[in-house]
Design an enzyme around this catalytic site. Sequence first.
Site, short mmCIF file in Angstrom:
data_model
loop_
_atom_site.label_atom_id
_atom_site.label_comp_id
_atom_site.label_asym_id
_atom_site.label_seq_id
_atom_site.Cartn_x
_atom_site.Cartn_y
_atom_site.Cartn_z
N ASN A 41 -11.03 -2.84 -4.88
CA ASN A 41 -10.29 -1.88 -5.73
C ASN A 41 -10.98 -1.61 -7.07
OD1 ASN A 41 -7.04 -2.94 -4.50
ND2 ASN A 41 -8.21 -1.13 -3.94
N ASP A 81 0.83 -1.21 0.00
CA ASP A 81 0.00 0.00 0.00
C ASP A 81 0.86 1.26 0.00
OD1 ASP A 81 -2.34 1.46 0.07
OD2 ASP A 81 -2.47 1.43 2.26
C1 IPE Z 1 -5.31 -2.56 0.22
O1 IPE Z 1 -5.04 -1.23 0.00
C2 IPE Z 1 -5.28 -3.32 -1.06
C3 IPE Z 1 -3.98 -3.44 -1.69
C4 IPE Z 1 -2.85 -2.94 -1.26
C5 IPE Z 1 -3.98 -4.16 -2.91
P1 IPE Z 1 -6.19 -0.15 -0.20
O2 IPE Z 1 -5.51 1.14 -0.44
O3 IPE Z 1 -7.16 -0.61 -1.21
O4 IPE Z 1 -6.89 -0.16 1.23
P2 IPE Z 1 -7.75 0.96 1.98
O5 IPE Z 1 -8.78 1.43 1.02
O6 IPE Z 1 -6.81 2.04 2.37
O7 IPE Z 1 -8.30 0.26 3.17
C1 IPE Z 2 -1.71 0.28 -3.31
O1 IPE Z 2 -1.49 1.64 -3.37
C2 IPE Z 2 -2.02 -0.32 -4.66
C3 IPE Z 2 -3.39 -0.80 -4.80
C4 IPE Z 2 -4.32 -0.74 -3.90
C5 IPE Z 2 -3.71 -1.42 -6.06
P1 IPE Z 2 -2.66 2.70 -3.31
O2 IPE Z 2 -3.07 3.01 -4.71
O3 IPE Z 2 -3.74 2.25 -2.42
O4 IPE Z 2 -1.91 3.94 -2.68
P2 IPE Z 2 -2.48 5.00 -1.65
O5 IPE Z 2 -3.04 4.26 -0.50
O6 IPE Z 2 -3.52 5.79 -2.38
O7 IPE Z 2 -1.30 5.83 -1.28
MG MG Z 3 -4.08 2.50 -0.41
#
Ligand code: IPE
Ligand code: IPE
Ligand code: MG
Length: 253
Positions: free
Chosen positions: A75, A27
């Site tokens: 997602n 993340d």
């Molecule tokens: C969790 O991250 C999913 C992945 C890293 C693939 P998210 O960014 O989707 O989680 P939330 O929305 O902050 O809980």
């Molecule tokens: C994790 O990074 C990747 C996926 C969830 C696919 P994010 O896209 O959630 O990154 P932040 O949380 O917005 O920084």
């Molecule tokens: Mg995230």
Amino acid sequence: MAILPSKKKTYDTEGLKVPVSLGVIMDGNGRWAKKRLLPRSAGHRAGAENLKELCRNCGNYGVKYLTVYAFSTENWSRPEDEVHQLMELFIEFFDRYDAELEQEGIRLRFTGDIAGLPEKLQEVCKRGEERSKDRKKMTLIVAFNYGGRREIEYSVRRIAEKVKAGEIDPSDITEQMISDNLYLPDVPDPELIIRPSGEMRLSNFLLWESAYSEFWVSETLWPDFGYDDLTQAFRDYAKRDRRFGGLSEADKK
Ligand code: IPE
Ligand code: IPE
Ligand code: MG
């Protein structure tokens, strides 16, 4: 693409504990890009690149199963172009970079609602698993279109079908049976789950499997998460007292 030699040639394991099975929630890609005034897609690309480094370090430390959270069932609610970029990156990474995984002796498996992915991605999964099945050093399990609740639903449905067919009675259902009907029943539950980028939640990752996992959260954003962060996680993990509801060794009479 050139294959980079391991940055750390020696992996000193003194004072740290290496889990057999490790989970990592990748993340922070978006925040990483934002800090650099780049589009979110640049963060996802940097994140995918960093997975190679994590694989190399985990393999060299002796981790046997590394499960990484790459795309959750939630997602899909992101803007269409971001979802599309993540799918394209997935194809690029697991097809084009297979030579690098091969060099590291890494077997590839996927977990999640794979049948719910576009045909093209399902083929990437099949190809990746097939060509890497004899590699022994470590198994990389990519959680893609994965949700812990979806996985439990999957297990429960399979069990319900056996009940319906008269093969088992509802009173035969056990915790072990639910575990045995999850996506990858042969993969051990993770002893440790790492979440970069400071968020203190599971976000639907390995709900059933994480019942007794240790958690370790770092402020480092996923694309910057490197050898030092991993080593610190293993160092802190060595100090955890895993009681599983029982008593510490020291408290046992
Ligand atoms: C969790 O991250 C999913 C992945 C890293 C693939 P998210 O960014 O989707 O989680 P939330 O929305 O902050 O809980
Ligand atoms: C994790 O990074 C990747 C996926 C969830 C696919 P994010 O896209 O959630 O990154 P932040 O949380 O917005 O920084
Ligand atoms: Mg995230």
